[in-house]
Scaffold this motif. Structure first.
Motif, PDB file in Angstrom:
ATOM      1  N   LEU A   3      38.984  33.314  48.326  1.00  0.00           N
ATOM      2  CA  LEU A   3      40.170  33.978  48.868  1.00  0.00           C
ATOM      3  C   LEU A   3      40.673  33.159  50.050  1.00  0.00           C
ATOM      4  O   LEU A   3      39.940  32.943  51.018  1.00  0.00           O
ATOM      5  CB  LEU A   3      39.833  35.404  49.304  1.00  0.00           C
ATOM      6  CG  LEU A   3      39.234  36.323  48.225  1.00  0.00           C
ATOM      7  CD1 LEU A   3      39.132  37.745  48.749  1.00  0.00           C
ATOM      8  CD2 LEU A   3      40.071  36.298  46.964  1.00  0.00           C
ATOM      9  N   LEU A  58      45.046  47.180  46.429  1.00  0.00           N
ATOM     10  CA  LEU A  58      45.083  46.961  44.986  1.00  0.00           C
ATOM     11  C   LEU A  58      46.366  46.264  44.549  1.00  0.00           C
ATOM     12  O   LEU A  58      46.375  45.491  43.582  1.00  0.00           O
ATOM     13  CB  LEU A  58      44.905  48.282  44.242  1.00  0.00           C
ATOM     14  CG  LEU A  58      43.506  48.895  44.329  1.00  0.00           C
ATOM     15  CD1 LEU A  58      43.431  50.207  43.568  1.00  0.00           C
ATOM     16  CD2 LEU A  58      42.448  47.937  43.810  1.00  0.00           C
ATOM     17  N   ALA A  61      45.628  42.706  45.191  1.00  0.00           N
ATOM     18  CA  ALA A  61      44.654  42.234  44.202  1.00  0.00           C
ATOM     19  C   ALA A  61      45.304  42.046  42.841  1.00  0.00           C
ATOM     20  O   ALA A  61      45.022  41.080  42.117  1.00  0.00           O
ATOM     21  CB  ALA A  61      43.491  43.224  44.111  1.00  0.00           C
ATOM     22  N   ASN A  62      46.193  42.962  42.471  1.00  0.00           N
ATOM     23  CA  ASN A  62      46.880  42.872  41.188  1.00  0.00           C
ATOM     24  C   ASN A  62      47.809  41.659  41.154  1.00  0.00           C
ATOM     25  O   ASN A  62      47.900  40.954  40.146  1.00  0.00           O
ATOM     26  CB  ASN A  62      47.668  44.160  40.942  1.00  0.00           C
ATOM     27  CG  ASN A  62      47.558  44.635  39.514  1.00  0.00           C
ATOM     28  OD1 ASN A  62      46.540  44.448  38.866  1.00  0.00           O
ATOM     29  ND2 ASN A  62      48.616  45.244  39.021  1.00  0.00           N
ATOM     30  N   TYR A  64      47.499  38.843  42.828  1.00  0.00           N
ATOM     31  CA  TYR A  64      46.766  37.581  42.792  1.00  0.00           C
ATOM     32  C   TYR A  64      45.615  37.582  41.771  1.00  0.00           C
ATOM     33  O   TYR A  64      44.851  36.621  41.692  1.00  0.00           O
ATOM     34  CB  TYR A  64      46.206  37.270  44.179  1.00  0.00           C
ATOM     35  CG  TYR A  64      47.268  36.963  45.211  1.00  0.00           C
ATOM     36  CD1 TYR A  64      47.823  35.685  45.315  1.00  0.00           C
ATOM     37  CD2 TYR A  64      47.720  37.949  46.074  1.00  0.00           C
ATOM     38  CE1 TYR A  64      48.787  35.394  46.261  1.00  0.00           C
ATOM     39  CE2 TYR A  64      48.688  37.673  47.032  1.00  0.00           C
ATOM     40  CZ  TYR A  64      49.220  36.402  47.122  1.00  0.00           C
ATOM     41  OH  TYR A  64      50.190  36.124  48.067  1.00  0.00           O
ATOM     42  N   LYS A  65      45.506  38.685  41.021  1.00  0.00           N
ATOM     43  CA  LYS A  65      44.440  38.843  40.013  1.00  0.00           C
ATOM     44  C   LYS A  65      43.046  38.639  40.615  1.00  0.00           C
ATOM     45  O   LYS A  65      42.212  37.874  40.106  1.00  0.00           O
ATOM     46  CB  LYS A  65      44.667  37.907  38.831  1.00  0.00           C
ATOM     47  CG  LYS A  65      45.958  38.234  38.060  1.00  0.00           C
ATOM     48  CD  LYS A  65      46.137  37.342  36.859  1.00  0.00           C
ATOM     49  CE  LYS A  65      47.344  37.769  36.032  1.00  0.00           C
ATOM     50  NZ  LYS A  65      48.609  37.814  36.793  1.00  0.00           N
ATOM     51  N   ILE A  66      42.791  39.357  41.705  1.00  0.00           N
ATOM     52  CA  ILE A  66      41.520  39.297  42.418  1.00  0.00           C
ATOM     53  C   ILE A  66      40.649  40.476  41.966  1.00  0.00           C
ATOM     54  O   ILE A  66      41.090  41.619  42.008  1.00  0.00           O
ATOM     55  CB  ILE A  66      41.729  39.379  43.945  1.00  0.00           C
ATOM     56  CG1 ILE A  66      42.650  38.248  44.412  1.00  0.00           C
ATOM     57  CG2 ILE A  66      40.397  39.319  44.678  1.00  0.00           C
ATOM     58  CD1 ILE A  66      43.141  38.438  45.840  1.00  0.00           C
ATOM     59  N   VAL A  68      38.262  43.601  42.137  1.00  0.00           N
ATOM     60  CA  VAL A  68      37.979  44.604  43.171  1.00  0.00           C
ATOM     61  C   VAL A  68      36.856  45.504  42.665  1.00  0.00           C
ATOM     62  O   VAL A  68      36.962  46.073  41.572  1.00  0.00           O
ATOM     63  CB  VAL A  68      39.214  45.466  43.494  1.00  0.00           C
ATOM     64  CG1 VAL A  68      38.875  46.507  44.559  1.00  0.00           C
ATOM     65  CG2 VAL A  68      40.375  44.598  43.963  1.00  0.00           C
ATOM     66  N   SER A  83      29.301  42.960  42.566  1.00  0.00           N
ATOM     67  CA  SER A  83      30.519  42.137  42.463  1.00  0.00           C
ATOM     68  C   SER A  83      30.212  40.902  41.619  1.00  0.00           C
ATOM     69  O   SER A  83      30.147  39.778  42.125  1.00  0.00           O
ATOM     70  CB  SER A  83      31.007  41.749  43.853  1.00  0.00           C
ATOM     71  OG  SER A  83      31.334  42.893  44.621  1.00  0.00           O
ATOM     72  N   GLY A  87      35.262  38.354  44.492  1.00  0.00           N
ATOM     73  CA  GLY A  87      36.454  39.110  44.817  1.00  0.00           C
ATOM     74  C   GLY A  87      36.263  40.024  46.009  1.00  0.00           C
ATOM     75  O   GLY A  87      35.548  39.704  46.967  1.00  0.00           O
ATOM     76  N   ILE A  88      36.902  41.195  45.943  1.00  0.00           N
ATOM     77  CA  ILE A  88      36.920  42.159  47.045  1.00  0.00           C
ATOM     78  C   ILE A  88      35.879  43.246  46.798  1.00  0.00           C
ATOM     79  O   ILE A  88      35.901  43.914  45.766  1.00  0.00           O
ATOM     80  CB  ILE A  88      38.313  42.805  47.182  1.00  0.00           C
ATOM     81  CG1 ILE A  88      39.363  41.743  47.550  1.00  0.00           C
ATOM     82  CG2 ILE A  88      38.304  43.921  48.221  1.00  0.00           C
ATOM     83  CD1 ILE A  88      40.798  42.250  47.479  1.00  0.00           C
ATOM     84  N   ILE A 456      41.420  43.814  36.876  1.00  0.00           N
ATOM     85  CA  ILE A 456      40.894  43.498  38.216  1.00  0.00           C
ATOM     86  C   ILE A 456      39.810  44.460  38.676  1.00  0.00           C
ATOM     87  O   ILE A 456      39.007  44.114  39.542  1.00  0.00           O
ATOM     88  CB  ILE A 456      42.024  43.481  39.270  1.00  0.00           C
ATOM     89  CG1 ILE A 456      42.648  44.885  39.427  1.00  0.00           C
ATOM     90  CG2 ILE A 456      43.082  42.443  38.943  1.00  0.00           C
ATOM     91  CD1 ILE A 456      43.470  45.058  40.689  1.00  0.00           C
TER      92      ILE A 456
END
Length: 464
Positions: A3, A58, A61-62, A64-66, A68, A83, A87-88, A456
């Motif tokens: 990130l 979110l 995240a959505n 950048y497609k990270i 969660v 995880s 990611g987050i 994600i």
């Protein structure tokens, strides 16, 4: 993936810099639960305090497609909070308030980061009862119970988490905030999104408020410990008790090693186990009328005396009852302290328990591993702890998984399934083909896509 500083800065603007953590120690701390020795640190840990903050997280995240991953108290046994793709890591610990106890309607509205036992004690002070009592209730979060559809010792009479969830506030993976149902005991209005969310293991949405049904608190109980000379007869006695017309409030099975290891692990437990005893049943009946409970206890005695048992121990005082329950609830910790292990969470119709136990032991001999079994026998839920002991690392990695697959195949052949209360998560997902056909799994995948088109939210869980 990494990130970059721009994304970290955006996250800090949402929750505040003091609630965003990128240091290795914090990431590792939130990168494990109680599942074996797995550690999968997220790239960043965030501690939001409102549904609106989670919504904004979110959305980023959505975009950048990270990945969660919602993280609760990390007491899970299936790797649901790991995880696995970084990611987050979204810690829910600041959602720690009981918002309303509605004594008129017997309901409670709570945030998901409230410890289950804290909630149970808070409603008990009002003369109310929340029955769901997983062994980790002193540390697990109520939100994790919803995510895994947790059960516990008293599920046999009172049901599991899903039987008490009326409504949920949920943040969807795309950032929208919805209520899934209504605060009513009956609801035949559209699809039941509430029950779809319960047990979805944080893959479809993030729960931020929970409305639970409560019951009036019972005032009396009778607790007994029954020693069996044969473990299979202890299993046979389970369905015999129900066929005699008794529904215990708890009916727990513990085989010999489970009790021996627990007595060594927990100081101050004064339970004597004779040499030839192979298993115990811990049986409780509860209610408001002592004379009825004693009558039920006598019926149970009549049933178990048909088998080869030793003297039944009745817990006469509250201290004795607490000691017996402490012994039962400490089994998992005792096993973990004794050896590296893998825990499976099989469940079958209760009449099939003897066949399940016999099959597990046979499979263990075939693949050279020891198993320690215990669990909520009253609802057919047997926890199978596979012990590494003296097995080589190679056998542990290659042979034991074959044995686990055979245990699950046996379980499904007995009309059971892979998990009764621990969930599928990360460690059981590759066995889902045993329980479900390809069209069934594809339907689950399509449901996941509808809620989470970019995949994600808690990726790498449940679905093989």
């Amino acid at each position: 993936m990494q990130l970059n500083s721009e994304i970290i800065f955006k996250l800090e603007n949402i929750v505040g810099q003091s609630f965003v953590f990128t240091d290795e120690e914090t990431r590792n701390h939130y990168g494990h639960d109680e599942t074996e020795d797995y550690v999968f640190p997220p790239h960043v840990v965030i501690k939001p305090s409102s549904a609106l903050e989670i919504s904004e997280i979110l959305k980023i995240a959505n975009q950048y497609k990270i990945p969660v991953v919602p993280i609760g108290a990390r007491t899970g046994l299936s790797g649901g909070a790991l995880s696995v793709q970084g990611g987050i890591g979204l810690s829910m610990e600041r959602f720690n308030k009981i918002l309303t106890i509605d004594e008129q309607n017997l309901q409670v509205i709570t945030e998901p980061g409230v410890i289950t036992q804290v909630l149970r004690e808070a409603v008990a002070e009002k003369g109310l009862f929340y029955p769901v009592d997983p062994s980790s209730m002193g540390s697990c979060f109520i939100g994790g119970n919803v995510a895994e559809n947790s059960g516990g010792a008293r599920a046999v009479k009172y049901g599991v988490t899903k039987d008490y969830v009326l409504n949920l506030e949920v943040v969807l993976p795309t950032g929208e905030i919805i209520w899934t149902g209504a605060n009513t005991l009956k609801n035949s209005t559209g699809y039941n999104l509430t029950q779809l969310m319960v047990g979805s293991e944080g893959t479809l949405g993030i729960v931020t408020k929970i409305v639970l049904k409560l019951l009036p608190k019972n005032t009396h109980n009778v607790l007994m410990l029954v020693p069996f000379y044969k473990a299979n007869e202890a299993c046979e006695a389970v369905s015999a008790i129900f066929r005699a017309g008794i529904v215990p409030s708890a009916l727990e099975f513990m085989e010999r090693d489970a009790i021996d290891w627990t007595l060594q692990f927990v100081e101050g437990l004064n339970v004597q186990v004779k040499e030839d005893i192979q298993a115990h049943l811990l049986i409780e009946v509860d209610g408001n009328y002592p004379e009825i409970l004693m009558s039920e206890a006598e019926k149970i005695m009549t049933v178990v005396e048909q088998f080869q048992i030793d003297d039944i121990l009745f817990a006469d005082t509250e201290d004795e009852k607490k000691a017996l329950w402490k012994m039962r609830r400490s089994v998992a910790e005792a096993v973990k302290a004794n050896s590296v292990y893998k825990e499976e969470d099989t469940v079958v119709p209760r009449y099939e328990l003897p066949k399940l136990l016999e099959g597990i032991k046979s499979i263990g001999k075939k693949y050279g591993f020891q198993s320690v079994c215990y669990g909520h026998a009253g609802d057919g839920n047997l926890h199978v702890n596979i012990i590494k002991g003296n097995l080589s690392d190679e056998n542990w990695k290659t042979e034991v998984p074959k044995g686990i697959r055979e245990i699950f195949e046996l379980t499904v052949s007995l009309n059971g399934t892979l998990s009764g209360e621990h969930g599928i998560g990360f460690v059981q997902k590759d066995f889902m083909d045993i329980a479900f056909s390809k069209p069934h799994l594809e339907l689950m995948e399509r449901l996941k896509y509808v809620f989470d088109p970019n995949g994600i939210l808690n990726p790498g869980k449940i679905l093989p």
